[in-house]
Design a protein around this motif. Structure first.
Motif, short mmCIF file in Angstrom:
data_model
loop_
_atom_site.label_atom_id
_atom_site.label_comp_id
_atom_site.label_asym_id
_atom_site.label_seq_id
_atom_site.Cartn_x
_atom_site.Cartn_y
_atom_site.Cartn_z
N ASP B 425 -23.29 -24.13 36.96
CA ASP B 425 -23.55 -24.60 35.50
C ASP B 425 -22.85 -24.00 34.69
O ASP B 425 -23.39 -23.73 33.55
N ASP B 426 -21.99 -23.20 34.85
CA ASP B 426 -21.20 -22.41 34.12
C ASP B 426 -20.01 -23.39 33.36
O ASP B 426 -19.90 -24.43 33.40
N VAL B 427 -19.00 -22.72 32.29
CA VAL B 427 -18.04 -23.49 31.79
C VAL B 427 -16.73 -22.76 32.17
O VAL B 427 -16.78 -21.35 31.89
N LEU B 428 -16.00 -23.55 32.74
CA LEU B 428 -14.45 -22.75 33.01
C LEU B 428 -13.54 -23.20 31.83
O LEU B 428 -13.27 -24.26 31.55
N VAL B 429 -12.74 -21.91 31.59
CA VAL B 429 -11.60 -22.13 30.58
C VAL B 429 -10.44 -22.25 31.31
O VAL B 429 -10.11 -21.44 31.92
N VAL B 430 -9.49 -23.41 31.27
CA VAL B 430 -8.38 -23.52 32.04
C VAL B 430 -7.21 -24.07 30.84
O VAL B 430 -7.77 -24.65 29.68
N PRO B 431 -5.95 -23.95 30.98
CA PRO B 431 -5.06 -24.50 30.16
C PRO B 431 -5.08 -26.08 30.35
O PRO B 431 -5.35 -26.50 31.30
N ALA B 432 -5.03 -26.62 29.13
CA ALA B 432 -5.06 -28.15 29.28
C ALA B 432 -3.90 -28.68 30.15
O ALA B 432 -3.91 -29.97 30.54
N PRO B 497 2.09 -26.59 20.15
CA PRO B 497 0.72 -26.32 20.15
C PRO B 497 0.48 -26.12 21.71
O PRO B 497 1.11 -26.56 22.66
N VAL B 498 -0.67 -25.60 21.94
CA VAL B 498 -1.12 -25.21 23.49
C VAL B 498 -2.77 -25.39 23.30
O VAL B 498 -3.53 -24.88 22.33
N GLY B 499 -3.24 -26.17 24.23
CA GLY B 499 -4.68 -26.45 24.23
C GLY B 499 -5.32 -25.82 25.51
O GLY B 499 -4.84 -25.55 26.39
N ALA B 500 -6.45 -25.17 25.06
CA ALA B 500 -7.45 -24.63 26.13
C ALA B 500 -8.54 -25.56 26.48
O ALA B 500 -8.95 -26.46 25.60
N CYS B 501 -8.78 -25.86 27.68
CA CYS B 501 -9.94 -26.78 28.21
C CYS B 501 -10.92 -26.41 29.06
O CYS B 501 -10.80 -25.30 29.70
N LEU B 502 -12.29 -26.74 28.38
CA LEU B 502 -13.37 -26.38 28.76
C LEU B 502 -13.68 -27.40 29.90
O LEU B 502 -13.82 -28.64 29.59
N LEU B 503 -14.17 -26.90 30.99
CA LEU B 503 -14.83 -27.87 32.06
C LEU B 503 -16.36 -27.41 32.36
O LEU B 503 -16.55 -26.33 32.42
#
Lengths: 523, 523
Positions: B425-432, B497-503
């Motif tokens: 139930d965590d949030v993972l930050v990855v490159p979009a 631009p560069v996007g960060a993605c939260l999963l």
């Protein structure tokens, strides 16, 4: 060229951004060089002189919030530098701003600025609906892949008709079939690019619309585009469509053609069916169109018009009436007079005794009576739905009783006979409008309308075809011309457009379009 | 400032016009200053350096025919002058050209140019149909008067669905009803501005389209916009719509969001109905959308999403996997890593053992098998109808037999369980996406697609919601900020631009959108 900013320049650029953000007009005025030489250009046109620029800024009510994401400096000398900035708008999109800064005794000031903001999806002053295309025409034909801006009075299958009014549009049903004029263009291979704005119910010559604003006039920035076929005309002038399909009752094609430097035709009354077109005053209403060149104007005529009534060779005299010329502003009269002279027209006194004021009044009264018969019930049922200019015209129309309207119809018939007699089988050159495009100031628009109706009512009352050609003015040769690259005189402003109008007897439409082609090629 | 042209300047301007007219690239190259400092900007962006400008000119195939109708000269000194010209295009419309000329040993050359050509009616690379609005939403609601660009996969009542392909569009019927996602937006007060372009059948991450071209990427001129929700994304980035409604199967919202500096969300698989949306691979297809800010992204979620599965307080850990970061280009990994650190994420080794290449292959095979089941019959019946990139993908898909497709489905289910277990139930930050927006070069696009799928397939296989936020980069403050007018360093190019993605876990969409709002406000 050096890229190091001279002392104080970046502080001035920052001050400018701050002043823009707070709409600090005094600071912005101070940061632009005083005097008549300061330049500021954007998509709306080029302003020349500090006063024009200050007036523009005072009227726009602030600039959109933005940030500079790139700044480039090119330094000519310690007192002159160019600052090029890439802007990013909070409302989306990127723009660019190029400024020539000069150091004066009072500090750094902008001597010239060129601004471009990101374009909207489309210009809602010009268009209501658009597609790529909105309706696809036949695979081939004489108008294959020509794009058409259809005035929002014509039925387009699958779309509603809006007549320039949101209340009308809300109550409109989707049209099951194309108006015949639209259908013929599609069959000839043209595509419908979209539905273009109109003055409300076509009851105006100004090109303004309370609900959606006036379309821009690219040839006369800050002036009205002319109407009521305003969106169709602007779409063509802007290069956003090849053909502007319009209507002309009292000048609704001829006036925007004149104001925007376009070719335009009003057809013989009854020559092209107005089925599927919302009427204004049926005894005057005609189909018309606008283009950027005389060849396409005629090619559309080949598709829409019946054969001319009188076939065979036609060698009309070209005539010009000094009395009718004199109804226009001096500069307009001079340019149309010069056009007529170059075309080989000879002066005629035949129109000297005509009482154009009385003619215009007959036109106005009969038009009003018919307009009220067509739309009075709707206008009554929707109080407040119309802009004040058109609402005022309908209010006047509501007071034209049947006796007065009927009498005006009889006078119209008598004048028609007189017009046909005076014109014979010749071609008369008249100004297409009494003035260049006026400012969007109600009093000015009303005065210009009255003056122009004295000229345009002749074709309306006579049921005549009329073709408008732009009169030329000095400009550089085109970049692709053999001698390409000739320049206009530095500093000279391009004059506003003026249209010359050719009138002929009813049924002479095709021959008149051919004459216009010949004149356009020759002059 | 002087207005008299220095000797030889006007001759150089004429020579430039002639060279433009004949597309004389050598002459144009000579007339632009050599070296890395020369500037040329237009609506497509700012080019810096003689080489970039020459490459642009070599690729465009000539300039449209035009004439100069006004020329204004502002002379800084004998060696530097600004020439401002109003241009009139034969295809219609007026533009402006501002050039800073410099006298060198070789004669006068342009050191900086700013050109604006008249805008087209609309950009057909971005839109297929447009209206003011095309469909009007409810009078009020949480999204009142927000404008939506609808990807051309969704049913819009009264319109056809085109899926980015003209042959499909030709055979399509007019839709009788809105797709539920569209209907909900309208009920919430949003207006449909128009139907936006998509990569063909959504089977691409590039944002290119053989038939209509790639929409522009305003934040990365000359690069692709990302797809397949390319038109929806570009419309938002350009400020032509507030919300870009898209779909995300393997990254079709996340990739264009990343490439264009937008906020975007892919919803939990099945959370928002895909009824009325042309499928690509139903076991991965999701509804998604893009905006310019996190608040609106969440507000749309309030309208489209069901309540989160797990209600109550959620205080997830933010985690970042160095192993997944390393799947991106160095600069992308660095920026997403910096974003994660600023957000307070801690490094996790949990994903170290994951074989992302194998996962991506399972995703690719199963997607292909489902895509062929959905569209194989149509593709077979219309040979030559698809662009070569998408046609090639379908050709590969046609060779995935049912046994292989079924096995990939089983592997997908096993990976899904593994993903849910790893993520908890965590949030993972990855490159979009694995890179910034690439150039529109087929080999480069294919390589980037493979690299990006290794990152995007995690949400696809897991059925996870994913929210993309743009990572910040240095820029000036906005013109309206209290300290307004801070400038970026002169000469520095704005990075792409560069996007960060939260999963997060399935069903956590609303909470994830709220977290994105909080991070956007804080970082």
């Amino acid at each position: 060229m050096r890229t190091d900013p001279p002392p104080g320049l970046l502080a001035a650029v920052r001050a400018y951004e701050r002043a823009l953000g707070t709409d600090d007009l005094d600071a912005l005025d101070r940061l632009f060089a005083p005097g008549p030489q300061t330049l500021r250009g954007d998509a709306g046109g080029l302003l020349v002189g500090h006063d024009e620029i200050a007036a523009f800024r005072g009227a726009r009510g602030g600039a959109p919030e933005r940030r500079l994401v790139e700044v480039h400096v090119r330094t000519a000398d310690d007192d002159h530098a160019l600052v090029v900035a890439v802007t990013e708008l909070l409302r989306g999109g990127r723009g660019q701003q190029t400024q020539l800064w000069e150091r004066t005794a009072e500090g750094w000031v902008v001597a010239a600025a060129h601004v471009h903001a990101p374009a909207p999806a489309f210009d809602p002053r010009v268009w209501r609906v658009l597609g790529d295309p909105l309706v696809t025409g036949s695979a081939d034909g004489p108008l294959a892949r020509r794009t058409v801006a259809v005035k929002d009075l014509y039925a387009v299958a699958g779309q509603r008709v809006g007549v320039g009014n949101p209340t009308w549009l809300d109550g409109a049903d989707v049209e099951p079939a194309h108006a015949p004029a639209v259908a013929r263009l599609l069959t000839a291979g043209a595509d419908v690019r979209g539905i273009a704005r109109t003055d409300e119910l076509a009851y105006s010559l100004a090109g303004t619309n309370t609900h959606t604003g006036a379309p821009p006039n690219p040839r006369a920035p800050g002036r009205v585009p002319g109407g009521s076929s305003s969106g169709s005309a602007a779409a063509v002038a802007l290069g956003q469509a090849d053909v502007g399909l319009g209507t002309d009752t009292g000048g609704s094609v001829r006036v925007p053609a004149s104001y925007q430097g376009l070719y335009g035709v009003r057809t013989t009354h009854g020559a092209v069916p107005t089925t599927g077109v919302v009427p204004l005053a049926p005894s005057f209403d005609t189909v018309g169109w606008l283009t950027r060149d005389a060849d396409l104007l005629a090619a559309v005529g080949d598709v829409l018009l019946p054969p001319d009534l009188a076939a065979g060779t036609w060698s009309p005299r070209l005539l010009v009436s000094p009395d009718l010329l004199a109804l226009a502003q001096d500069d307009v009269a001079a340019r149309v007079g010069a056009f007529a002279a170059a075309a080989g027209a000879t002066a005629s006194d035949a129109w000297r005794t005509v009482d154009v004021d009385a003619w215009a009044e007959v036109f106005r009264v009969r038009q009003a009576w018919e307009a009220w018969r067509a739309h009075g019930a709707w206008v009554r049922a929707h109080p407040g739905a119309l802009g004040s200019d058109v609402a005022g015209r309908f209010a006047v129309a509501s007071r034209v009783d049947d006796a007065t309207g009927g009498a005006a119809g009889e006078r119209r018939d008598a004048i028609r006979a007189q017009v046909l007699d005076l014109l014979g089988d010749d071609v008369l050159v008249v100004p297409a409008a009494a003035s260049v495009a006026p400012r969007p100031v109600p009093a000015e628009l009303e005065a210009v309308r009255a003056a122009t109706l004295r000229l345009t009512c002749v074709a309306g009352l006579g049921g005549l075809p009329a073709v408008v050609l732009p009169t030329r003015h000095e400009a550089g040769s085109t970049s692709h011309a053999p001698e390409g690259g000739a320049l206009p005189e530095p500093g000279r402003r391009a004059p506003f457009p003026v249209g010359a109008c050719l009138l002929a007897a009813p049924g002479r439409d095709r021959a008149l379009l051919a004459l216009a082609r010949e004149l356009a090629a020759r002059l």
